[in-house]
Scaffold this active site. Structure first.
Site, PDB file in Angstrom:
ATOM      1  NE  ARG A  65      -1.810  -2.238   2.720  1.00 18.33           N
ATOM      2  CZ  ARG A  65      -2.133  -3.465   2.307  1.00 18.33           C
ATOM      3  NH1 ARG A  65      -3.265  -3.675   1.732  1.00 18.33           N
ATOM      4  NH2 ARG A  65      -1.316  -4.485   2.508  1.00 18.33           N
ATOM      5  CB  THR A  66       3.435   2.529   2.285  1.00 19.76           C
ATOM      6  OG1 THR A  66       2.640   2.144   3.404  1.00 19.76           O
ATOM      7  CG2 THR A  66       4.072   3.875   2.557  1.00 19.76           C
ATOM      8  CE  LYS A  94      29.059  -2.931  -6.869  1.00 17.62           C
ATOM      9  NZ  LYS A  94      29.268  -1.860  -7.860  1.00 17.62           N
ATOM     10  NE  ARG A 115       7.031   0.717   4.628  1.00 14.21           N
ATOM     11  CZ  ARG A 115       5.816   0.202   4.790  1.00 14.21           C
ATOM     12  NH1 ARG A 115       5.612  -1.085   4.584  1.00 14.21           N
ATOM     13  NH2 ARG A 115       4.810   0.949   5.152  1.00 14.21           N
ATOM     14  CG  HIS A 148       3.810   3.995   8.612  1.00 15.03           C
ATOM     15  ND1 HIS A 148       4.036   4.782   7.493  1.00 15.03           N
ATOM     16  CD2 HIS A 148       3.229   2.855   8.140  1.00 15.03           C
ATOM     17  CE1 HIS A 148       3.609   4.133   6.421  1.00 15.03           C
ATOM     18  NE2 HIS A 148       3.133   2.971   6.781  1.00 15.03           N
TER      19      HIS A 148
HETATM   20  C1  NCD Z   1       1.566  -1.021   8.121  1.00 16.76           C
HETATM   21  C2  NCD Z   1       3.075  -0.934   8.276  1.00 16.76           C
HETATM   22  O1  NCD Z   1       3.802  -1.189   7.332  1.00 16.76           O
HETATM   23  O2  NCD Z   1       3.469  -0.558   9.362  1.00 16.76           O
HETATM   24  N1  NCD Z   1       1.173  -1.191   6.784  1.00 16.76           N
HETATM   25  C3  NCD Z   1       0.968  -0.067   6.017  1.00 16.76           C
HETATM   26  O3  NCD Z   1       1.857   0.703   5.755  1.00 16.76           O
HETATM   27  N2  NCD Z   1      -0.298   0.191   5.636  1.00 16.76           N
HETATM   28  C4  NCD Z   1       0.928  -1.989   9.035  1.00 16.76           C
HETATM   29  C5  NCD Z   1       1.387  -3.413   9.036  1.00 16.76           C
HETATM   30  O4  NCD Z   1       2.234  -3.823   8.251  1.00 16.76           O
HETATM   31  O5  NCD Z   1       0.853  -4.160   9.863  1.00 16.76           O
END
Ligand code: NCD
Length: 339
Positions: A65-66, A94, A115, A148
């Site tokens: 999703r993100t 490397k 991320r 997040h």
């Molecule tokens: C969440 C995450 O990655 O923290 N997912 C997301 O970004 N919608 C929640 C999860 O993975 O449980």
């Protein structure tokens, strides 16, 4: 330090950087982006807004999703993207340090969206970028168990829209359930509750996954009321919002999650009659079995809308970062958009 770093929106690193005015402004901007995107002319206008920009999506932790919502937000605004989704395909293999890799990306792009499993890496990158000749904004799209922030912003947007005929988030009772210890979504969202008036938080978790003390200390410091329970059923009738999360067993050190009895931390059809008619059910997704799929058809289930809101909020964030948010036309008169 470049002056741009002083604006709250040069980087998005953690939710503590947001105050009420910023959150209200972001919600309003998100609705404006959504509304403009409803027409073909609007979409053409949006696609021209940031057509001179390039983004790097550096996602070395799994993401559906993100990643997709940021990628689509970029496409919506005409931003070109490049991506790394596996550290083993970059020069880290490397022996390059993560910060050197990130500095390399910054040579080519105008924003880095990242991320990682490492906590604090987005902040370290932002500190580094503030001191190089070509500062590049960093958006934290999930930093290990810690934060997040863009998820928290889309969660706030979803809550505010859902409660918009009931005075918004102020005064609401909101429960968070599941793995509160290692869930970065609930941690990030908890920090934001202090900007709203008289919110009551209810943390529903098994003892092994209780909300960490740092968040609870923060809530106490800012006078946000919270209670903790293992009994979802007893609190259900009092809730305006229930934010369900999955167990984050990717952070297990020795299979400890499998030893926890999770049966009381699941929402099924049998629970819905006990909830308020105007309550909302949210989940950052992905889900496993903590919300039964039959619940999806109930009008209180907002998680699919919440997911789509992610794209709109992330587009709004990008317009804000690049200072083109003022060009998004605002609706005059009554807000006729869906919740
Ligand atoms: C969440 C995450 O990655 O923290 N997912 C997301 O970004 N919608 C929640 C999860 O993975 O449980």
């Amino acid at each position: 330090m470049p002056s741009s770093a002083a604006t709250p929106f040069f980087h998005v690193l953690k939710t503590q950087q947001f105050d009420r005015a910023l959150l209200d402004g972001m919600c309003e901007l998100t609705t404006a982006v959504r509304r403009v995107a409803k027409t073909r002319e609007g979409l053409t206008f949006l696609r021209g807004l940031l057509a001179d920009k390039r983004a790097m999506l550096y996602f070395t932790q799994p993401s559906t999703r993100t990643f997709l919502s940021f990628n689509n937000a970029c496409q919506l605004l005409g931003i070109q993207t490049s991506e790394i989704r596996d550290a083993s395909t970059s020069s880290e293999i490397k022996g390059e340090s993560l910060l050197d890799s990130l500095r390399t990306f910054s040579s080519y792009v105008d924003v880095i969206i990242m991320r990682t499993k490492e906590e604090g890496l987005a902040e370290s990158a932002a500190n580094l970028f503030d001191h190089i000749r070509r500062p590049v904004p960093v958006l934290n799209a999930g930093s290990g168990k810690d934060q997040h922030p863009t998820q928290a912003l889309l969660d706030i947007y979803t809550l505010e829209r859902s409660f918009r005929h009931r005075g918004g988030i102020d005064g609401k009772t909101i429960a968070m359930m599941g793995d509160l210890k290692r869930g970065r979504t609930v941690r990030s969202l908890s920090y934001l509750m202090k900007v709203y008036k008289d919110v009551n938080l209810v943390f529903i978790a098994p003892p092994a996954f209780k909300m960490e003390e740092d968040i609870k200390a923060h809530l106490r410091e800012y006078g946000v009321a919270y209670t903790e329970t293992e009994d979802m059923e007893s609190v259900l009738p009092s809730l305006d919002g229930l934010y369900v999360t999955r167990i984050q067993d990717e952070y297990d050190q020795g299979g400890e999650s499998s030893k926890v009895d999770l049966s009381r931390f699941k929402l099924g059809m049998e629970h819905l009659p006990r909830m308020r008619k105007d309550a909302v059910i949210m989940h950052p997704l992905p889900r496993r079995d903590e919300i039964h799929p039959d619940v999806d058809e109930d009008p209180r289930a907002k998680y699919w809308r919440q997911e789509r809101n992610g794209m709109w909020m992330r587009a709004a964030i990008l317009t804000k970062i690049f200072g083109v948010d003022g060009q998004i036309p605002r609706a005059s008169g009554v807000d006729s958009m869906d919740d």
